[in-house]
Write an enzyme that holds these catalytic residues in place. Structure first.
Site, PDB file in Angstrom:
ATOM      1  N   ASP A  71     104.381 -92.248 -42.075  1.00  0.00           N
ATOM      2  CA  ASP A  71     104.126 -91.398 -40.907  1.00  0.00           C
ATOM      3  C   ASP A  71     102.758 -91.689 -40.287  1.00  0.00           C
ATOM      4  O   ASP A  71     102.585 -91.572 -39.073  1.00  0.00           O
ATOM      5  CB  ASP A  71     104.220 -89.926 -41.304  1.00  0.00           C
ATOM      6  N   GLY A  72     101.769 -92.069 -41.110  1.00  0.00           N
ATOM      7  CA  GLY A  72     100.449 -92.388 -40.567  1.00  0.00           C
ATOM      8  C   GLY A  72     100.499 -93.556 -39.600  1.00  0.00           C
ATOM      9  O   GLY A  72      99.845 -93.539 -38.547  1.00  0.00           O
ATOM     10  N   ASP A 146      98.711 -83.188 -35.049  1.00  0.00           N
ATOM     11  CA  ASP A 146      97.890 -81.990 -35.205  1.00  0.00           C
ATOM     12  C   ASP A 146      96.406 -82.247 -35.041  1.00  0.00           C
ATOM     13  O   ASP A 146      95.938 -83.386 -35.006  1.00  0.00           O
ATOM     14  CB  ASP A 146      98.143 -81.318 -36.573  1.00  0.00           C
ATOM     15  N   ARG A 154      81.874 -75.794 -47.559  1.00  0.00           N
ATOM     16  CA  ARG A 154      81.761 -74.347 -47.574  1.00  0.00           C
ATOM     17  C   ARG A 154      82.632 -73.734 -46.484  1.00  0.00           C
ATOM     18  O   ARG A 154      83.066 -74.419 -45.557  1.00  0.00           O
ATOM     19  CB  ARG A 154      80.308 -73.910 -47.351  1.00  0.00           C
TER      20      ARG A 154
END
Length: 285
Positions: A71-72, A146, A154
């Site tokens: 898919d990449g 996406d 963090r």
């Protein structure tokens, strides 16, 4: 003569053995195949190959692009093919291969589809992405799957807007804004909804949000802008990933996502429905 570009991932197709076999079969049927690997391979080792740097030029006159990889690889090719409106026939040489229509064993069917004058084409929505810093655009791209906004080590504070209306504000690891095609990828793993791939929607999915109210939202895409504002604070780093392409973010950057003018034109080669593929690839019983 119909011009067909083969674009394999050489990591998946060792020594380009499969691609060369397909090349010869296409040429034997009177087509004009061109081999352009997804990654650079010295041309003295593979004399059939056109260097990847020339792929955009080749696409201007191409009739079909055959993507061979995971898919990449397909996501990368979608960005190249969309401006030229070249349809893509996808062959899975990866693991899940959720986007891919064909498998390597389908080589004869791949040749037959390449010969068709009017294959069944399915248009997939794409998205435009802009990063605004102090009101100025510092990065722009477009994508099929996406956009991921997150901190590196963090939690960060994220504010999400639909046009100028605030949808949510929370602290967490990050957020995903995806297309229907991307809804089966990272967004799904983070608890987001599955969306039929020909729909025109944007899904917003928080990543490990420290707030019970931070849930996924599905929005119509037409004439809408989703904006994500990131607050990093002192000694924190953030980044943006657009279909795998990364960009370093700074405190108070705004990431704007809108429906693109471009679409990815995928050849629908199998008879399986989206729901059959979901159950097959994602562990249905």
């Amino acid at each position: 003569m119909k011009k067909i570009i083969l674009c394999p991932n050489p990591i998946r197709d060792a020594d380009l053995a499969y691609s060369k076999n397909l090349f010869q079969r296409l040429a034997a049927r009177g087509l004009e195949p061109i081999l352009s690997p997804h990654h650079y391979i010295p041309t003295d080792r593979t004399p059939l190959c056109v260097e990847p740097s020339l792929l955009d030029e080749q696409l201007r006159s191409a009739d079909l692009l055959i993507g061979l990889g995971g898919d990449g690889t397909i996501l990368h090719l979608a960005r190249l093919a969309a401006p030229h409106q070249v349809p893509i026939l996808t062959v899975n040489m990866g693991h899940k291969g959720f986007i891919a229509e064909m498998e390597p064993d389908d080589i004869e069917k791949i040749v037959d589809i390449a010969l068709l004058d009017k294959p069944n084409i399915q248009e997939r929505m794409m998205i435009d992405v802009h990063v605004l810093r102090n009101g100025q655009t510092v990065y722009e791209c477009f994508a099929l799957n996406d956009v991921v906004v997150r901190g590196t080590t963090r939690q960060v504070i994220l504010e999400v807007y639909d046009d100028k209306q605030r949808i949510t504000r929370f602290s967490g690891d990050g957020i995903i804004v995806c297309t229907p095609t991307g809804s089966t990828a990272y967004s799904m793993s983070a608890g987001g909804p599955l969306i039929e791939p020909t729909a025109r929607n944007l899904a917003i999915t928080p990543i490990c949000a420290h707030a019970l109210i931070a849930k996924s939202f599905v929005l119509p895409s037409s004439n809408r802008a989703v904006t994500v504002k990131i607050t990093l604070g002192d000694e924190k780093d953030g980044y943006l990933a657009v279909d795998g392409s990364s960009f370093e973010l700074e405190d108070q950057d705004e990431i704007q996502v809108t429906q693109s003018q471009y679409v990815t034109r995928l050849i629908k080669a199998s008879e399986r429905s989206f729901y059959e593929i979901v159950n097959d690839k994602l562990g249905g019983i």
